[in-house]
Design an enzyme around this catalytic site. Structure first.
Site, PDB file in Angstrom:
ATOM      1  N   GLN A 135      -4.817  -1.821   9.383  1.00 21.43           N
ATOM      2  CA  GLN A 135      -4.683  -3.150   8.788  1.00 21.43           C
ATOM      3  C   GLN A 135      -5.282  -4.212   9.717  1.00 21.43           C
ATOM      4  O   GLN A 135      -5.010  -4.225  10.918  1.00 21.43           O
ATOM      5  CB  GLN A 135      -3.190  -3.438   8.511  1.00 21.43           C
ATOM      6  CG  GLN A 135      -2.940  -4.708   7.724  1.00 21.43           C
ATOM      7  CD  GLN A 135      -3.471  -4.679   6.297  1.00 21.43           C
ATOM      8  OE1 GLN A 135      -3.574  -3.627   5.674  1.00 21.43           O
ATOM      9  NE2 GLN A 135      -3.827  -5.833   5.768  1.00 21.43           N
ATOM     10  N   LYS A 144       0.847  -1.210   0.000  1.00 29.15           N
ATOM     11  CA  LYS A 144       0.000   0.000   0.000  1.00 29.15           C
ATOM     12  C   LYS A 144       0.875   1.251   0.000  1.00 29.15           C
ATOM     13  O   LYS A 144       0.613   2.209  -0.736  1.00 29.15           O
ATOM     14  CB  LYS A 144      -0.955  -0.033   1.212  1.00 29.15           C
ATOM     15  CG  LYS A 144      -2.042  -1.095   1.057  1.00 29.15           C
ATOM     16  CD  LYS A 144      -2.806  -1.422   2.331  1.00 29.15           C
ATOM     17  CE  LYS A 144      -3.744  -2.619   2.062  1.00 29.15           C
ATOM     18  NZ  LYS A 144      -4.451  -3.113   3.229  1.00 29.15           N
ATOM     19  N   ASP A 151     -11.241   2.440   3.483  1.00 30.00           N
ATOM     20  CA  ASP A 151     -11.428   0.984   3.441  1.00 30.00           C
ATOM     21  C   ASP A 151     -12.919   0.629   3.320  1.00 30.00           C
ATOM     22  O   ASP A 151     -13.264  -0.492   2.949  1.00 30.00           O
ATOM     23  CB  ASP A 151     -10.913   0.373   4.760  1.00 30.00           C
ATOM     24  CG  ASP A 151      -9.751  -0.568   4.561  1.00 30.00           C
ATOM     25  OD1 ASP A 151      -9.474  -0.939   3.409  1.00 30.00           O
ATOM     26  OD2 ASP A 151      -9.126  -0.927   5.567  1.00 30.00           O
TER      27      ASP A 151
HETATM   28  N1  GUN Z   1      -6.742  -7.276   5.859  1.00 26.67           N
HETATM   29  C1  GUN Z   1      -7.003  -8.039   4.776  1.00 26.67           C
HETATM   30  N2  GUN Z   1      -7.591  -7.306   3.803  1.00 26.67           N
HETATM   31  C2  GUN Z   1      -7.710  -6.059   4.295  1.00 26.67           C
HETATM   32  C3  GUN Z   1      -8.252  -4.851   3.766  1.00 26.67           C
HETATM   33  O1  GUN Z   1      -8.745  -4.787   2.630  1.00 26.67           O
HETATM   34  N3  GUN Z   1      -8.191  -3.776   4.584  1.00 26.67           N
HETATM   35  C4  GUN Z   1      -7.669  -3.839   5.837  1.00 26.67           C
HETATM   36  N4  GUN Z   1      -7.670  -2.735   6.570  1.00 26.67           N
HETATM   37  N5  GUN Z   1      -7.167  -4.933   6.363  1.00 26.67           N
HETATM   38  C5  GUN Z   1      -7.188  -6.041   5.586  1.00 26.67           C
END
Ligand code: GUN
Length: 305
Positions: free
Chosen positions: A97, A53, A120
Site C-alpha cells: 500500500q 481490499k 497493482d
Molecule cells: N494508494 C492509493 N492507491 C493505491 C493503489 O491503487 N495501490 C497501492 N498499492 N497503493 C495505493
C-alpha cells in the site's frame, strides 16, 4: 439534460458474481487464489483502503495475507518480506500500500515484487508494457475506469480525452490506456495554466487531482462524459466528514451526458479490478504449470478494439 449515472457499485457487484465462478473453477484444479497486502505504518486512509481490499478478498473467495509492519520497519526487512511472498506458491498477487514512510524508497520496493505477482501493475515491467500496448496487469484504478467507460457504449477512438492529474497510480497509466485505444489524450496537472481551457474541449473528462470541487460546470463541455476518481473527506464546513470527489457533482450532472458519483463510482471498481488481476494471476500460474511453453504476456483488455 441531466446526466445518466455510471454505477460503479452495480458493475462491481456484477463482475464479482463472475469471479465466484472463476474461483470455483480454480478450486476444481486445486488452486485457491491468494493476495498478500502489505501495509507499512498506520496511515488512517491506507488502513481503510487495505481493510476494503481484505474484505473484497473474503467476499470473492480469495485467500488474503494481511501483513502489517510498523512505520519504522527498515527497508531491508520490507524487501525480505516481499522476497518471501515472491517465493510462496499460495500467493498469486502482492500489493504494497502506498504511500510508504519516507525512509523507504518506493521504486526499490515496487521493483522487488515479482512481475508475475504485480497485481497493482506498478512494476517497471508492467509500466513499460502499458507504453507499448500490452501489459500483464493493468493498474487497477485506470482499468476500472476503462470498464466504466465501456458501459456507456462509447468508442473512445478519436475522442478528446482530458485527464486531470498526472500521478503514476492513475493519471499517467490512464492516459496510456486511452492512447492505446486511439483517443486524443491531454494530461493536465498542478502546473497546467488555465485548466478550464483544456477541460472545456473534453468529450471525456477524467479527474484524479485530489481536490474537492476542482471541476465546476463552466469547465465542462455540454454532453461530456465525466469520470471522477477523487475521494476526499471534507474537513470543515457544514458537510464536514462527507466523502466527495473532485467534481461539483450537482452542477456538472446538468451538463454531462454520463457521470460517476462519489462514492459509488470509481472507488468500488478499483478494488474489484485488484481481485480481477489476482484471479488472472492465479489462472496464469495454473496455465504456466500445465504448459511448458506458456507465453502469454498481454492483458487482452488493452488490445485495440
Ligand atoms: N494508494 C492509493 N492507491 C493505491 C493503489 O491503487 N495501490 C497501492 N498499492 N497503493 C495505493
Amino acid at each position: 439534460m441531466t446526466a445518466q449515472i455510471i454505477d460503479g457499485k452495480a458493475l462491481s457487484k456484477q463482475l464479482r458474481v463472475g469471479f465466484r465462478e472463476r474461483v470455483d473453477h480454480l478450486a476444481d484444479q486445486g488452486v485457491q487464489p491468494g493476495l498478500a497486502v502489505i501495509l507499512v505504518g498506520d496511515n488512517p486512509a491506507s488502513r481503510v483502503y487495505v481493510g476494503n481490499k481484505i474484505k473484497a478478498c473474503e467476499e470473492c473467495g480469495v485467500r488474503s495475507f494481511h501483513i502489517a509492519l510498523p512505520a519504522d520497519t527498515p527497508q531491508a526487512e520490507v524487501l525480505a518480506t516481499i522476497a518471501r511472498l515472491n517465493a510462496d506458491p499460495a500467493v498469486h498477487g502482492i500489493l504494497i500500500q502506498l504511500p510508504l514512510p519516507p525512509h523507504i524508497e518506493p521504486r526499490a520496493v515496487l521493483e522487488a515484487i515479482s512481475v508475475h505477482k504485480d497485481v497493482d501493475g506498478f512494476h517497471l515491467y508492467n509500466v513499460g508494457g502499458l507504453v507499448v500496448g500490452n501489459t500483464i496487469f493493468p493498474p487497477c484504478t485506470p482499468y476500472g475506469v476503462q470498464l466504466l467507460l465501456d458501459t456507456t457504449g462509447t468508442d473512445v477512438a478519436g475522442k478528446n480525452v482530458v485527464v486531470v492529474g498526472a500521478s503514476n497510480i492513475v493519471g499517467k497509466p490512464m492516459a496510456l490506456m486511452l492512447l492505446q485505444r486511439e483517443a486524443t489524450v491531454t494530461i493536465c496537472h498542478a502546473k497546467t495554466r488555465d485548466l478550464a481551457q483544456h477541460t472545456i474541449l473534453a468529450d471525456i473528462l477524467i479527474v484524479a487531482a485530489g481536490k474537492p470541487g476542482l471541476i465546476v460546470p463552466q469547465m465542462v463541455k455540454q454532453g461530456a462524459i465525466v469520470i471522477d476518481v477523487g475521494i476526499n473527506r471534507l474537513t470543515d464546513g457544514p458537510n464536514a466528514g462527507k466523502i466527495v470527489g473532485d467534481v461539483d457533482f450537482d452542477g456538472v450532472k446538468e451538463k454531462a451526458s454520463w457521470i460517476t458519483p462519489v462514492p459509488g463510482g470509481v472507488g468500488p471498481m478499483t478494488v474489484t479490478m485488484l481481485i480481477e488481476n489476482t484471479l488472472r494471476s492465479a489462472e496464469r500460474t495454473l496455465r504456466m504449470r500445465q504448459a511448458d511453453d506458456f507465453q502469454e504476456w498481454e492483458a487482452p483488455i488493452l488490445k485495440n478494439g
